[in-house]
Design a protein around this motif. Structure first.
Motif, short mmCIF file in Angstrom:
data_model
loop_
_atom_site.label_atom_id
_atom_site.label_comp_id
_atom_site.label_asym_id
_atom_site.label_seq_id
_atom_site.Cartn_x
_atom_site.Cartn_y
_atom_site.Cartn_z
N GLY A 105 0.80 -1.22 0.00
CA GLY A 105 0.00 0.00 0.00
C GLY A 105 0.83 1.27 0.00
N THR A 106 2.11 1.17 -0.35
CA THR A 106 2.99 2.35 -0.36
C THR A 106 3.25 2.86 -1.77
N ALA A 107 2.65 2.25 -2.78
CA ALA A 107 2.87 2.69 -4.17
C ALA A 107 2.21 4.04 -4.38
N GLN A 108 2.87 4.89 -5.15
CA GLN A 108 2.35 6.22 -5.42
C GLN A 108 1.16 6.13 -6.38
N THR A 109 0.07 6.81 -6.02
CA THR A 109 -1.12 6.81 -6.85
C THR A 109 -1.36 8.22 -7.39
N PHE A 110 -2.34 8.35 -8.27
CA PHE A 110 -2.67 9.67 -8.81
C PHE A 110 -3.09 10.63 -7.70
N ILE A 111 -3.83 10.12 -6.74
CA ILE A 111 -4.27 10.98 -5.62
C ILE A 111 -3.06 11.50 -4.84
N ASP A 112 -2.04 10.66 -4.66
CA ASP A 112 -0.83 11.10 -3.97
C ASP A 112 -0.14 12.23 -4.74
N VAL A 113 -0.06 12.07 -6.05
CA VAL A 113 0.56 13.11 -6.89
C VAL A 113 -0.27 14.38 -6.84
N LEU A 114 -1.58 14.23 -6.92
CA LEU A 114 -2.47 15.40 -6.86
C LEU A 114 -2.33 16.13 -5.53
N ARG A 115 -2.17 15.38 -4.45
CA ARG A 115 -2.03 15.98 -3.13
C ARG A 115 -0.67 16.67 -2.96
N THR A 116 0.40 16.08 -3.50
CA THR A 116 1.74 16.63 -3.29
C THR A 116 2.15 17.66 -4.34
N GLN A 117 1.59 17.56 -5.55
CA GLN A 117 1.97 18.48 -6.63
C GLN A 117 0.74 18.99 -7.38
N PRO A 118 -0.13 19.74 -6.71
CA PRO A 118 -1.37 20.15 -7.37
C PRO A 118 -1.16 21.09 -8.56
N LEU A 119 -0.18 21.97 -8.47
CA LEU A 119 0.06 22.90 -9.59
C LEU A 119 0.54 22.16 -10.83
N GLN A 120 1.39 21.21 -10.66
CA GLN A 120 1.88 20.44 -11.80
C GLN A 120 0.73 19.68 -12.46
N VAL A 121 -0.14 19.09 -11.68
CA VAL A 121 -1.29 18.38 -12.22
C VAL A 121 -2.21 19.35 -12.95
N ALA A 122 -2.46 20.52 -12.35
CA ALA A 122 -3.34 21.51 -12.98
C ALA A 122 -2.76 21.99 -14.31
N PHE A 123 -1.47 22.30 -14.34
CA PHE A 123 -0.85 22.75 -15.59
C PHE A 123 -0.85 21.65 -16.65
N THR A 124 -0.69 20.43 -16.23
CA THR A 124 -0.71 19.31 -17.18
C THR A 124 -2.10 19.16 -17.78
N VAL A 125 -3.14 19.24 -16.96
CA VAL A 125 -4.52 19.14 -17.45
C VAL A 125 -4.83 20.30 -18.39
N ILE A 126 -4.40 21.50 -18.05
CA ILE A 126 -4.62 22.65 -18.92
C ILE A 126 -3.90 22.46 -20.25
N ALA A 127 -2.67 21.97 -20.21
CA ALA A 127 -1.93 21.74 -21.46
C ALA A 127 -2.62 20.69 -22.32
N ILE A 128 -3.13 19.64 -21.71
CA ILE A 128 -3.84 18.59 -22.47
C ILE A 128 -5.08 19.17 -23.13
N VAL A 129 -5.86 19.97 -22.39
CA VAL A 129 -7.07 20.57 -22.94
C VAL A 129 -6.72 21.50 -24.10
N LEU A 130 -5.67 22.31 -23.94
CA LEU A 130 -5.26 23.21 -25.02
C LEU A 130 -4.82 22.44 -26.26
N LEU A 131 -4.06 21.37 -26.07
CA LEU A 131 -3.61 20.59 -27.22
C LEU A 131 -4.79 19.90 -27.91
#
Length: 120
Positions: free
Chosen positions: A81-107
């Motif tokens: 249960g120590t594997a990194q999940t998307f929720i872990d990334v979202l919790r620790t790096q919210p700006l990076q996730v937000a910018f990635t989603v914005i970039a995907i939508v723009l592309l």
């Protein structure tokens, strides 16, 4: 004539050290070029063409063993249960996730524009 064995761009230090170690242990002559000012172009080159086949064989063996080890570590982390999940990334790096989603939508929007213009 020298042949390229490994481009060191984005290669972790431990992996590059392992490659140097198995080349030394196999008695294969090699040299390294250092990355340029932008951090690209660092490579490990095999000096003698006769050693290239053996170096590639050793490299293939090493990569398959490293992949097996990484898969085993990931499976162990998932069991524990120590594997990194998307929720872990979202919790620790919210700006990076937000910018990635914005970039995907723009592309996606940019690739949809020609279709929309042809349809209308």
């Amino acid at each position: 004539m020298s042949k390229l064995l490994l481009n060191l761009r984005d290669v972790p230090d431990d992996e590059a050290d392992d490659v140097r170690r198995f080349l030394d242990a196999g008695g294969i002559g090699y040299y390294e070029t250092q990355p340029n000012i932008w951090g690209i172009s660092g490579c490990i080159w095999i000096r003698d063409d006769a050693d290239l086949a053996e170096a590639k064989r050793l490299m293939a063996d090493y990569q398959s063993e490293r992949a097996r080890r990484a898969r085993a570590e990931r499976a162990e982390a998932e069991r524990n249960g120590t594997a990194q999940t998307f929720i872990d990334v979202l919790r620790t790096q919210p700006l990076q996730v937000a910018f990635t989603v914005i970039a995907i939508v723009l592309l996606l929007g940019l690739t949809a524009i020609p279709v929309i213009l042809l349809w209308s």
